[in-house]
Design a protein around this motif. Structure first.
Motif, PDB file in Angstrom:
ATOM      1  N   SER A 144      42.309  25.152   0.323  1.00  0.00           N
ATOM      2  CA  SER A 144      42.253  24.078   0.757  1.00  0.00           C
ATOM      3  C   SER A 144      42.020  23.547   2.478  1.00  0.00           C
ATOM      4  N   GLN A 193      38.043  23.785   3.391  1.00  0.00           N
ATOM      5  CA  GLN A 193      37.077  22.709   3.068  1.00  0.00           C
ATOM      6  C   GLN A 193      36.786  21.924   4.362  1.00  0.00           C
ATOM      7  N   THR A 194      35.532  21.481   4.341  1.00  0.00           N
ATOM      8  CA  THR A 194      34.941  20.919   5.767  1.00  0.00           C
ATOM      9  C   THR A 194      34.954  19.312   5.223  1.00  0.00           C
ATOM     10  N   SER A 195      35.371  18.495   5.999  1.00  0.00           N
ATOM     11  CA  SER A 195      35.333  17.057   5.718  1.00  0.00           C
ATOM     12  C   SER A 195      34.040  16.376   6.039  1.00  0.00           C
ATOM     13  N   TYR A 214      35.150  12.802   1.152  1.00  0.00           N
ATOM     14  CA  TYR A 214      34.190  13.799   0.762  1.00  0.00           C
ATOM     15  C   TYR A 214      34.289  15.079   1.454  1.00  0.00           C
ATOM     16  N   ASP A 215      34.793  16.265   0.809  1.00  0.00           N
ATOM     17  CA  ASP A 215      34.739  17.633   1.219  1.00  0.00           C
ATOM     18  C   ASP A 215      33.780  18.291   0.890  1.00  0.00           C
ATOM     19  N   THR A 216      33.408  19.506   1.647  1.00  0.00           N
ATOM     20  CA  THR A 216      32.592  20.451   1.084  1.00  0.00           C
ATOM     21  C   THR A 216      33.157  21.883   1.537  1.00  0.00           C
ATOM     22  N   TYR A 217      32.970  22.882   0.618  1.00  0.00           N
ATOM     23  CA  TYR A 217      33.559  24.286   0.676  1.00  0.00           C
ATOM     24  C   TYR A 217      32.675  24.946   1.571  1.00  0.00           C
TER      25      TYR A 217
END
Length: 141
Positions: free
Chosen positions: A16, A19-21, A26-29
């Protein structure tokens, strides 16, 4: 059993945090620093220090994937219409829905799509020109 407990205690919080917001919803790994070697790579988030960008192939399926990605992210924020539509669409093609035909017109430089959405503090831009298909997310200044 020890492995399972270790995984739950240490890896779940790590996932958790990793993750980048991109937007509030919507977030991306993963994203990559944009440089000369990857600036044309497709289907990955590139970050140039100020904005995120995703390239899509210059194909009908690439255009469809671009539209789907934008619709998905915009839909998460309950935004249904663009803030600005600066697309260049000739009147005779204004009701065209077929992605392959739209792609063909874009590649012939008879149509361009430029849609801007505002979501809280972010500006999302869909760009489809004969030079390429792009999705940008920047801070809304």
């Amino acid at each position: 059993m020890k492995t399972l407990i270790f995984s739950i205690i240490f890896l779940v919080p790590l996932m958790s945090i990793a993750q980048t917001s991109i937007t509030d919803d919507y977030d991306t790994y993963a994203y990559y620093k944009e440089d000369a070697s990857n600036k044309n790579d497709t289907y990955i988030w590139l970050y140039d220090g100020e904005s995120f960008k995703m390239n899509f192939p210059k194909t009908a399926t690439g255009l469809e994937a671009l539209k789907d990605k934008v619709d998905f992210i915009v839909g998460l924020s309950d935004v249904s219409t663009p803030y600005a539509n600066n697309s260049m669409v000739p009147a005779e093609y204004s009701n065209l829905k077929n992605t392959r035909q739209i792609h063909d017109l874009i590649m012939q430089d008879k149509m361009n799509l430029f849609l801007t959405y505002h979501i809280v503090t972010k500006r999302l831009e869909l760009v489809a020109t004969k030079d390429g298909y792009y999705f940008y997310v920047t801070n809304n200044y």
